[in-house]
Write an enzyme that holds these catalytic residues in place. Structure first.
Site, PDB file in Angstrom:
ATOM      1  N   ASP A 135       0.786  -1.110   0.026  1.00 43.56           N
ATOM      2  CA  ASP A 135       0.001  -0.050   0.134  1.00 43.56           C
ATOM      3  C   ASP A 135       0.880   1.217  -0.061  1.00 43.56           C
ATOM      4  O   ASP A 135       1.819   1.284  -0.561  1.00 43.56           O
ATOM      5  CB  ASP A 135      -0.799  -0.148   1.296  1.00 43.56           C
ATOM      6  CG  ASP A 135      -2.374   0.653   0.878  1.00 43.56           C
ATOM      7  OD1 ASP A 135      -2.207   1.807   0.572  1.00 43.56           O
ATOM      8  OD2 ASP A 135      -3.204  -0.275   0.844  1.00 43.56           O
ATOM      9  N   HIS A 197      -3.730   5.879   3.388  1.00 44.61           N
ATOM     10  CA  HIS A 197      -4.286   4.847   2.961  1.00 44.61           C
ATOM     11  C   HIS A 197      -3.808   3.340   3.435  1.00 44.61           C
ATOM     12  O   HIS A 197      -4.654   2.644   4.014  1.00 44.61           O
ATOM     13  CB  HIS A 197      -4.341   4.788   1.280  1.00 44.61           C
ATOM     14  CG  HIS A 197      -5.112   3.851   0.664  1.00 44.61           C
ATOM     15  ND1 HIS A 197      -4.925   2.413   0.709  1.00 44.61           N
ATOM     16  CD2 HIS A 197      -6.349   3.810   0.166  1.00 44.61           C
ATOM     17  CE1 HIS A 197      -5.760   1.698  -0.140  1.00 44.61           C
ATOM     18  NE2 HIS A 197      -6.800   2.530  -0.415  1.00 44.61           N
ATOM     19  N   SER A 529     -11.137  -1.036  -1.132  1.00 47.13           N
ATOM     20  CA  SER A 529      -9.910  -0.674  -0.327  1.00 47.13           C
ATOM     21  C   SER A 529      -9.928  -1.403   0.954  1.00 47.13           C
ATOM     22  O   SER A 529      -9.049  -1.740   1.691  1.00 47.13           O
ATOM     23  CB  SER A 529      -9.267   0.716  -0.377  1.00 47.13           C
ATOM     24  OG  SER A 529      -8.535   0.739  -1.622  1.00 47.13           O
TER      25      SER A 529
END
Length: 750
Positions: A135, A197, A529
């Protein structure tokens, strides 16, 4: 799982020695090599790779060499050099690099993990499971990485905590046991997460228990990942410019060497054959080493054929909602009220924006797209002191609010259009704002256009739980059918992916906008996600409870125990249509980890099964070699069929106009007993009377654990076929009275 002792050297080399013209015309390529064909004159495969490269280019250098994910290397070449390299001995493919994109705590309770935590053993094996997260990196200071109560780092771990910009080796501990970064050097070189994220996904999967967590008071309570005792290894492969396949492959290559047990990848690209898709290629290699790969399905829903990461050795996860919402009501000057959602919390802790003049953005702009509240599109004289209604689309939802604020507006109503329907996603807006569905938006616009002096007020009501129905399939969640292999049903299932609270980076505000100076420890965001790391964590829980289970067995347990109906008996809903969702939307259903712990039977798969699957796709020897990293020749005397892959679901494709008498498709499956001895009987339900489904045998008896039994399913057309494309759905279940082993059926005519 055997760990490789070969140390990988990451070669990040600049363009010294290239002319300016060469640099501008060069792009990155990934070169797949047939390692078994290395001439005896070379002592090491890297020397052979380098010689092969030099035969096509005097100045090109290797960026990475790969030993696990693929056999080969990445480099920067001109198109002419790439073409020349293709014809060198031992070169299988020279593929252009692909750019992948990110698919951007009520959850443990919603999944039943709080009341049933004792079912998941607090054994050493539970804390020996390592989840590798590819990520945007990690923010190690997050409380979700607290290692209190965890024992020593697992002895199987072979990775490291790389030092980088604002990141020291002491940033890792017994929870966050590894951190690496992979880039071509155009940004700060560090595993540190400047985006948020990566911290969100890793803490969703395996974050430690943190009490008193919330976002501005929204979703208050205890935040925890799915597998709180699992370890996290962060691999930073995504940067401002995207996630590039050369970096992704190197991260998978290293994660295999590091000995992770689960790989979590909330990213995806286009749709291409498996031998051209770097995620699919790397995932195949990880699967061979016993690693489960969990990937997001994508956020391109509700369009059909929109999902990515569809290879059968990848666990593909769609998104559903929780039973939690963040209501923010809009009251109009005519006395009518409309429900919306928001995560706005002003510095004054205001819970309402009083009755205020109200205007539609399209009437406050000279731009043809003024309704979208694009940068600089609003006329300040018309907006100042007013609430502005903006339509969704093109630019980010939260950015529209900053445009309104910059023009002097004091509030915003974010309006869904036909593309979004009734799906509501809450945002931490920078001004008082609420988001409303399309139906409400149309009624609100009618008021705006018909009243001479419209006014509105916004009331923020905080957090509400117990919302019904829930879950519903998110409209953005990418859908099947599977465009690469229609006979494999995808997604595999859905998991929570809407308004998820998890850890966040201290380098960026909750909106991710440069103008957002707020800093938070936790953030609430949505996307597949978010659903992907839920499954990564659940897979780690199952691996801890059943260390002997293969990745296919773990996925099977999650699929065959997933639910497709609410407790009321009504089918799961699709928020995009307001109607029941189908297996093309939810796959096998919504995950139920407590049931998955004891599934009764599983559909297992081996590497050889997947190789036979590639033969059934008529892949060439070269194409199979690029995936398998070894020579594998399909047996010409053998009949291969995609329908024989031992997958826990059924995708049946029929052609319109074919003879009803000759249209019979057979699927073979094998079940492995992972519970006590027992006899399972089959039932089939479906909604199309023109297709007859027959299962032979109708009963399977198991006398011992790990015993395998086979069965076949025949789909026969018994009536007239539809004249246009049509889908119908059903379900096949094996039950011994205690366990239900369910499989979705999707029948399509083309």
């Amino acid at each position: 799982m055997a760990a490789s002792t070969f140390l990988l050297v990451v070669l990040l080399l600049g363009f010294s020695g290239y002319s300016a013209a060469e640099v501008s015309s060069r792009s990155t390529y990934i070169v797949h090599m047939a390692k078994s064909e290395m001439p005896a004159s070379f002592q090491h495969h890297t020397h052979w790779y380098d010689a092969s490269l030099k035969s096509a280019s005097d100045s090109a250098e290797m960026l990475y060499t790969y030993s696990n994910a693929i056999h080969g290397f990445s480099t920067q070449l001109t198109p002419e050099e790439a073409e020349m390299l293709k014809f060198q001995p031992g070169v299988l493919f020279v593929l252009p690099e692909l750019k992948y994109e990110l698919h951007t705590t009520r959850t443990p309770e919603f999944l039943g993990l709080d009341q049933n935590n004792e079912l998941f053993p607090e054994s050493q094996s539970a804390s020996d499971v390592i989840i590798g997260v590819l990520d945007t990196g990690v923010w190690p200071e997050s409380k979700s990485f607290d290692d209190a109560g965890l024992g020593p780092v697992p002895a199987t771990w072979k990775g490291t905590c790389e030092v980088g910009t604002n990141f020291s080796s002491s940033a890792c501990n017994r929870k966050l046991i590894g951190a690496r970064y992979f880039s071509k050097g155009y940004e700060s070189k560090s595993p540190r997460d400047d985006d948020g994220h990566g911290t969100h996904t890793s803490t969703t999967a395996a974050g430690s228990v943190v009490t008193g967590a919330s976002l501005f008071g929204y979703a208050p309570g205890t935040a925890r990942g799915m597998a709180t005792r699992a370890r996290i290894a962060a691999y930073k492969v995504c940067w401002v410019g995207g996630c590039f396949s050369s970096d992704i492959l190197m991260a998978i290559d290293q994660a295999i060497d590091d000995n992770v047990n689960v790989l979590s990848m909330s990213l995806g690209g286009g749709m291409s054959d498996y031998f051209r898709d770097s995620v699919a290629i790397g995932a195949f290699s990880a699967m061979e080493k016993g690693i489960l790969i969990s990937c997001s399905a994508g956020n391109a829903g509700p369009s059909a054929y929109s999902l990515s990461n569809s290879a059968p050795w990848i666990t593909t996860v769609g998104a559903g909602t929780l039973d939690r919402d963040f209501p923010a009501f809009l009251s109009l000057g005519n006395g009518k009220n409309f429900s919306g959602v928001s995560l706005y919390r002003g510095y004054s802790e205001a819970t309402a924006l009083e009755m205020t003049p109200f205007i539609y953005a399209g009437n406050a702009s000279n731009s043809t797209s003024g309704n979208l509240c694009m940068m600089g599109s609003l006329i300040p004289e018309k907006v100042k002191g007013k609430i502005v209604m903006c339509d969704r689309g093109v630019n980010a939802r939260v950015q529209k609010g900053t445009v309104v604020k910059a023009a002097g507006g004091v509030g915003m109503v974010l309006s869904n259009t036909g593309a979004n329907g009734e799906e509501l996603v809450a945002d931490a807006h920078l001004l008082p704002a609420t988001a409303v569905g399309q139906k409400n938006a149309d009624l609100i616009k009618s008021y705006l256009f018909s009243y001479p002096n419209p006014t509105a007020a916004i009331l923020f009501e905080g957090t509400k739980v117990g919302i019904e129905p829930s879950p519903v399939v998110a409209a953005f969640s990418s859908r099947g059918p599977n465009s690469i292999t229609p006979d494999i049903l995808k997604p595999d299932f859905v998991a929570p992916g809407v308004n998820i609270l998890a850890g966040w980076s201290g380098a960026v505000g909750p909106t991710g906008l440069a103008v957002d100076s707020r800093r938070v420890a936790f953030n609430i965001i949505s996307g597949t996600s978010m659903s992907c790391p839920h499954v990564s964590g659940l897979a780690a829980l199952l691996k801890g409870a059943h260390p002997e289970w293969s990745p296919a067995a773990i996925r099977s347990a999650l699929m065959t125990t997933a639910y497709t109906a609410y407790k009321s008996g009504q089918k799961l809903q699709d928020v995009a249509t307001g109607k029941p969702s189908t297996p093309f939307d939810h796959g096998a259903g919504h995950v139920d980890p407590v049931s998955a712990l004891n599934p009764g039977l599983v559909y297992d798969l081996t590497v050889e099964d997947y190789l036979n699957f590639l033969c059934a796709l008529n892949y060439t020897e070269t194409e199979i070699t690029s995936l398998a990293k070894r020579k594998f020749t399909c047996d010409e005397s053998k009949s291969y069929s995609v329908r024989d892959l031992n997958y826990p679901s059924f995708a049946v494709n029929l052609e319109t106009g074919s003879s009803s008498k000759s249209t019979v498709l057979k699927y073979s499956r094998a079940l492995t007993n992972v519970g006590p001895a027992g006899t399972f009987k089959v039932t089939v339900t479906q909604d199309n009377p023109n297709v007859q489904i027959t299962v032979e045998p109708e009963s399977l008896s198991f006398a011992a654990a790990n015993e395998k039994k086979s069965y076949t399913v025949s789909f026969a057309v018994t009536g007239s076929l539809p004249t246009s494309t049509l889908n119908s759905f059903g379900r096949l279940e094996w039950s011994d009275g205690k366990h239900i082993v369910g499989s979705p059926i999707a029948i399509s005519w083309s």
